[in-house]
Design an enzyme around this catalytic site. Structure first.
Site, short mmCIF file in Angstrom:
data_model
loop_
_atom_site.label_atom_id
_atom_site.label_comp_id
_atom_site.label_asym_id
_atom_site.label_seq_id
_atom_site.Cartn_x
_atom_site.Cartn_y
_atom_site.Cartn_z
N LYS A 43 3.73 -3.90 -14.42
CA LYS A 43 2.72 -4.26 -13.41
C LYS A 43 3.31 -5.29 -12.45
O LYS A 43 3.95 -6.25 -12.89
CB LYS A 43 1.47 -4.82 -14.12
CG LYS A 43 0.33 -5.08 -13.16
CD LYS A 43 -0.97 -5.33 -13.90
CE LYS A 43 -2.09 -5.75 -12.95
NZ LYS A 43 -2.41 -4.71 -11.97
N HIS B 45 -1.53 -6.54 -19.64
CA HIS B 45 -1.09 -5.28 -19.02
C HIS B 45 0.34 -4.94 -19.42
O HIS B 45 1.09 -5.82 -19.86
CB HIS B 45 -1.18 -5.38 -17.50
CG HIS B 45 -2.57 -5.24 -16.97
ND1 HIS B 45 -3.45 -6.30 -16.91
CD2 HIS B 45 -3.25 -4.16 -16.49
CE1 HIS B 45 -4.60 -5.88 -16.42
NE2 HIS B 45 -4.51 -4.59 -16.15
P1 NAP Z 1 3.53 3.44 -10.87
O1 NAP Z 1 3.61 4.39 -11.99
O2 NAP Z 1 4.63 2.44 -10.65
O3 NAP Z 1 3.35 4.31 -9.51
C1 NAP Z 1 3.47 3.75 -8.23
C2 NAP Z 1 3.86 4.87 -7.26
O4 NAP Z 1 3.95 4.30 -5.95
C3 NAP Z 1 5.21 5.50 -7.59
O5 NAP Z 1 5.14 6.88 -7.36
C4 NAP Z 1 6.14 4.83 -6.57
O6 NAP Z 1 7.26 5.62 -6.26
C5 NAP Z 1 5.20 4.70 -5.39
N1 NAP Z 1 5.69 3.71 -4.42
C6 NAP Z 1 6.44 2.61 -4.64
N2 NAP Z 1 6.70 2.00 -3.46
C7 NAP Z 1 6.10 2.73 -2.50
C8 NAP Z 1 6.05 2.62 -1.09
N3 NAP Z 1 6.63 1.62 -0.45
N4 NAP Z 1 5.35 3.56 -0.40
C9 NAP Z 1 4.75 4.60 -1.05
N5 NAP Z 1 4.78 4.76 -2.40
C10 NAP Z 1 5.46 3.83 -3.10
O7 NAP Z 1 2.19 2.58 -10.95
P2 NAP Z 1 0.76 3.05 -11.49
O8 NAP Z 1 0.56 2.55 -12.87
O9 NAP Z 1 0.56 4.49 -11.18
O10 NAP Z 1 -0.18 2.18 -10.57
C11 NAP Z 1 -0.26 2.39 -9.18
C12 NAP Z 1 -1.17 1.33 -8.56
O11 NAP Z 1 -2.48 1.48 -9.11
C13 NAP Z 1 -0.75 -0.13 -8.86
O12 NAP Z 1 -1.08 -0.93 -7.77
C14 NAP Z 1 -1.60 -0.48 -10.08
O13 NAP Z 1 -1.81 -1.86 -10.22
C15 NAP Z 1 -2.87 0.25 -9.72
N6 NAP Z 1 -3.75 0.59 -10.87
C16 NAP Z 1 -5.06 0.59 -10.56
C17 NAP Z 1 -5.96 0.95 -11.53
C18 NAP Z 1 -7.42 0.97 -11.15
O14 NAP Z 1 -8.25 1.31 -12.00
N7 NAP Z 1 -7.78 0.64 -9.90
C19 NAP Z 1 -5.53 1.31 -12.81
C20 NAP Z 1 -4.16 1.32 -13.08
C21 NAP Z 1 -3.27 0.97 -12.07
P3 NAP Z 1 8.69 5.27 -6.96
O15 NAP Z 1 8.50 5.53 -8.41
O16 NAP Z 1 9.64 6.20 -6.30
O17 NAP Z 1 8.97 3.83 -6.65
#
Ligand code: NAP
Length: 266
Positions: free
Chosen positions: A159, A155
């Site tokens: 992550k 990844h």
């Molecule tokens: P990302 O770009 O880091 O986005 C995470 C978001 O959550 C950001 O907007 C962040 O805001 C916000 N956040 C951080 N701390 C928070 C809090 N305490 N309360 C509310 N919001 C908060 O990550 P991503 O790649 O989009 O991934 C998001 C999640 O989905 C992760 O857990 C990842 O492992 C998962 N994921 C799942 C799949 C699937 O297929 N299920 C695929 C990819 C990713 P800030 O930027 O202001 O911190």
């Protein structure tokens, strides 16, 4: 088709942005509000990249759920917040579709009990990519014939959780068909701690983190004179959106807890 009203938590994130786009281009989906821990009392359109999307932004989960009439809560945040959001959504009778990864077994158990006791649909999917679901299923099929397996998940370096939810889920699915086995030499010793990776039911999981990667996994089976490798690659976050779409459509018809996209695909 009846319109499904949705809240997105984590709209500025990489997955959250894709989810907002998915809702915008799907006729029977309607974005009602977003939950963003850094902004409150503004419209989403005031944030960069969301031009014309005039829905309220909340930073308090209770306020968001009290003031918004929604059917589904999509969570794409971080594990601690995602767990709290999912619990709150269930308590307010809003069906969660959770892509956030990194929940503990205890947290998943708690959410399952809550959803089932309230008879409210809840889908938690560590991987929304249809190809990844097939990779897990094919791996489960292969494990009947190959009991030795190692999982290598790769990844991007931002992550937060390791091993990935998909790797853990793959090992769990394999465990249902594979005889209990401790792999490798019985006297194997790590000269550097962690060299053999994580261990789930005797299977090893190796986590690679590098910039440039998105989400990839390779499941390697070995037996006398042969190996079999099953690999899936997500090259962008749009690859997850068909799974999010089908989960949102399905969760509105569910009255219980489902873990894993494979359990809702026909
Ligand atoms: P990302 O770009 O880091 O986005 C995470 C978001 O959550 C950001 O907007 C962040 O805001 C916000 N956040 C951080 N701390 C928070 C809090 N305490 N309360 C509310 N919001 C908060 O990550 P991503 O790649 O989009 O991934 C998001 C999640 O989905 C992760 O857990 C990842 O492992 C998962 N994921 C799942 C799949 C699937 O297929 N299920 C695929 C990819 C990713 P800030 O930027 O202001 O911190």
């Amino acid at each position: 088709m009846e319109t499904i009203k949705i809240i997105v938590a984590g709209p500025r994130g990489r997955m959250g942005r894709e989810a907002v786009q998915l809702i915008q281009r799907t006729d029977h989906f309607e974005l009602e509000a977003v939950l963003d821990h850094k902004y409150n009392g503004i419209l989403l359109s005031e944030l960069e990249g969301f031009q014309g999307i005039d829905v309220p932004v909340y930073n308090d989960v209770d306020e968001c759920l009290q003031k918004t009439k929604a059917d589904v809560w999509i969570d794409l945040t971080v594990p601690e917040a995602g767990f709290l959001h999912t619990k709150k959504a269930l308590e307010y009778g809003v069906r969660p579709v959770v892509g956030t990864t990194g929940f503990t077994e205890e947290q998943l158990k708690e959410l399952k009990e809550l959803a089932n006791s309230k008879q409210i649909g809840c889908i938690i999917a560590p991987n929304f990519a249809i190809g990844a679901v097939l990779m897990m299923k094919f791996s489960q099929m292969a494990a009947k014939y190959f009991s030795d397996v190692e999982i290598i998940e790769l990844h991007h370096d931002q992550k937060l959780d390791a091993p990935s939810g998909t790797a853990v889920k793959t090992a769990q699915m394999i465990s249902t068909v594979r005889e209990q086995k401790q792999q490798g030499h019985p006297n194997e010793k790590e000269t550097i701690s962690g060299a053999r990776g994580a261990n789930i039911n005797g299977m090893h999981i190796h986590s690679v983190r590098l910039p440039g990667l998105i989400a990839h996994q390779q499941v390697m089976f070995g037996s006398e004179g042969q190996t079999l490798t099953i690999r899936h690659d997500s090259y962008n976050r749009a690859s997850f959106m068909s799974g999010v779409k089908v989960s949102v459509e399905t969760v509105t018809k569910l009255n219980d807890f489902v873990y894993g996209l494979e359990n809702i695909l026909e």
